[in-house]
Design an enzyme around this catalytic site. Structure first.
Site, PDB file in Angstrom:
ATOM      1  N   ALA A 219       0.850  -1.201   0.000  1.00 37.46           N
ATOM      2  CA  ALA A 219       0.000   0.000   0.000  1.00 37.46           C
ATOM      3  C   ALA A 219       0.881   1.246   0.000  1.00 37.46           C
ATOM      4  O   ALA A 219       2.103   1.145  -0.148  1.00 37.46           O
ATOM      5  CB  ALA A 219      -0.900  -0.009   1.230  1.00 37.46           C
ATOM      6  N   ASN A 220       0.286   2.408   0.143  1.00 32.76           N
ATOM      7  CA  ASN A 220       1.058   3.652   0.283  1.00 32.76           C
ATOM      8  C   ASN A 220       0.337   4.553   1.272  1.00 32.76           C
ATOM      9  O   ASN A 220      -0.718   4.201   1.792  1.00 32.76           O
ATOM     10  CB  ASN A 220       1.256   4.316  -1.084  1.00 32.76           C
ATOM     11  CG  ASN A 220      -0.066   4.643  -1.741  1.00 32.76           C
ATOM     12  OD1 ASN A 220      -0.833   5.441  -1.222  1.00 32.76           O
ATOM     13  ND2 ASN A 220      -0.358   4.001  -2.869  1.00 32.76           N
TER      14      ASN A 220
END
Ligand code: CTP
Length: 413
Positions: A219-220
């Site tokens: 993810a970020n």
């Protein structure tokens, strides 16, 4: 002929400062365009401005006399430079010569134009116009950086042939219609004027999660705050809004259809199904890669050490939509999350992705943009780069929506 966005500036008061450059002739067209849209335009001509256009022609187009002198007993009696500075909703400086920019940057007040610009507390939009060498000079660049740091908006200059002929480069004043678009957005009238009524706007927001196994994912740090704020502002402006959102903690904006997507592939599918749209804004921080074959069961630690994964590239949702040959939205806007060389990278992305605008921002941890409530963005278009002041994500959203409305309503679409 009245333009479709005439109502947007109805009743707004604009003070136009005309500096002394060959581009002053375009200021006459600018007055006409602003008045066509219902604005009241009052003009100050600098001494050098006189040399290029006459107070008579400016006055005839404005419908009232042009102001010229700081110590003009008549204008001091009638209006006074402090009232000239305070009355308008927006001040536009077009053309802004290198000398006028230097004066504003340094707070001079030795003529009517500079005194009014020093005294005003209203938004100021500056449209530089000068010879490319003068524009490129370090002193001018320093002064323009100062104007931006002081919260003034700068539009252009564009590149191309100079009006005086024989020379090309960056220095041409932005076109009157571009200045009108920027003025409309600065006047911040989008929400009250329902400027996107009848338009359908598609927005992506938030991160994507790319599974490694049933419990882990790539993810970020995207929070979805900026994309969701744009969706809210577009809905307030009367648009029918579809928001394709990755996994976020922020609440759904009011009056918006929200479609949830977890992975980049889900997001592309949701976006494709949500078309057609008049404008599409891609604010999501889509993961560039996914694990090619996620494990169906939770990966266990083994004695043979850490696992390794083969990655596959995700589809580029923005580029896929921007490059559609049929059913492409009229306006496609991408974001560029960068940690260095923000504007250069954004310009490359504009070309590579085939979109119309890129909203570029610096997402280095020091700036606190990812997850934070403020943003400092640069709007990169084929016409040039505009750096907006640091502001809340809601204000960035409103300003962007104002620009989108102006663009969709404008003759250039
Ligand atoms: N974008 C997208 N689909 C992807 C990757 C990015 O739609 N698979 C969109 C983003 O929503 C954004 C723009 O493309 O509007 C740029 O995203 P960014 O992450 O800054 O750029 P990348 O294309 O991922 O390039 P890089 O990571 O190399 O900077």
């Amino acid at each position: 002929m009245p333009q479709p966005n005439e109502a947007i500036v109805n009743g707004k008061r604009i003070l136009l400062v005309i500096g002394g450059g060959i581009a002053a002739y375009k200021a006459l067209d600018l007055i006409r365009r602003l008045r066509e849209r219902g604005a009241t335009v009052r003009c100050i001509l600098t001494k050098a401005g006189h040399e290029f256009v006459t107070p008579l022609s400016v006055g005839a187009l404005c419908g009232e006399r042009a102001f010229t002198d700081l110590f003009d007993p008549q204008s001091e009696f009638d209006v006074g430079h402090i009232r000239l500075a305070r009355d308008p909703d927006l001040v536009i400086v077009a053309p802004a010569t290198a000398d006028l920019i230097a004066k504003i940057a340094n707070g001079h007040a030795d003529d009517l134009a500079s005194a009014v610009l020093l005294a005003t507390d209203k938004p100021v939009l500056v449209a530089p116009a000068m010879n490319p060498k003068m524009w490129g000079n370090r002193a001018t660049q320093r002064n323009v950086t100062q104007l931006r740091a002081d919260g003034l908006q700068v539009i252009g200059p564009n590149s191309g042939e100079m009006a005086e002929g024989g020379e090309a480069g960056v220095g041409r004043m932005a076109e009157p219609l571009e200045i009108v678009d920027a003025a409309i957005s600065l006047l911040g009238v989008s929400s009250s004027a329902r400027s996107l009524a009848g338009k359908r706007v598609l927005i992506t927001s938030g991160p994507t999660h790319e599974p490694i196994d049933p419990v882990r994912y790539i993810a970020n740090r995207s929070s979805g705050k900026q994309g969701h704020a744009i969706a809210a502002a577009a809905a307030e402006a009367g648009a029918e809004v579809v928001l394709v959102s990755g996994p976020v903690q922020v609440p759904d904006p009011k009056g918006v259809t929200v479609i949830r997507a977890t992975t980049a592939q889900d997001m592309l599918e949701a976006v494709t199904k949500s078309l057609p749209a008049d404008a599409a804004i891609f604010a999501a921080a889509v993961a560039d890669w996914r694990v090619a074959t996620p494990n169906t069961q939770k990966i266990k630690k083994t004695k043979s050490g850490a696992p390794s994964f083969e990655l596959a590239e995700n589809p580029d949702i923005l580029a896929t939509v921007a490059k559609r040959t049929s059913g492409r939205p009229q306006l496609v806007v991408g974001f560029a999350a960068e940690t260095e060389n923000v504007i250069e990278h954004a310009k490359i992305k504009l070309q590579k992705k085939g979109c119309d605008w890129i909203v570029a921002n610096d997402v280095s941890p020091a700036h606190g943009v990812m997850g934070g409530d403020r943003n400092t963005v640069h709007l990169v278009t084929m016409q040039g780069v505009e750096s907006w002041p640091s502001q809340s994500k809601d204000d960035v959203a409103r300003q962007l929506v104002g620009r989108i409305a102006a663009s969709l309503a404008g003759p250039r679409g």
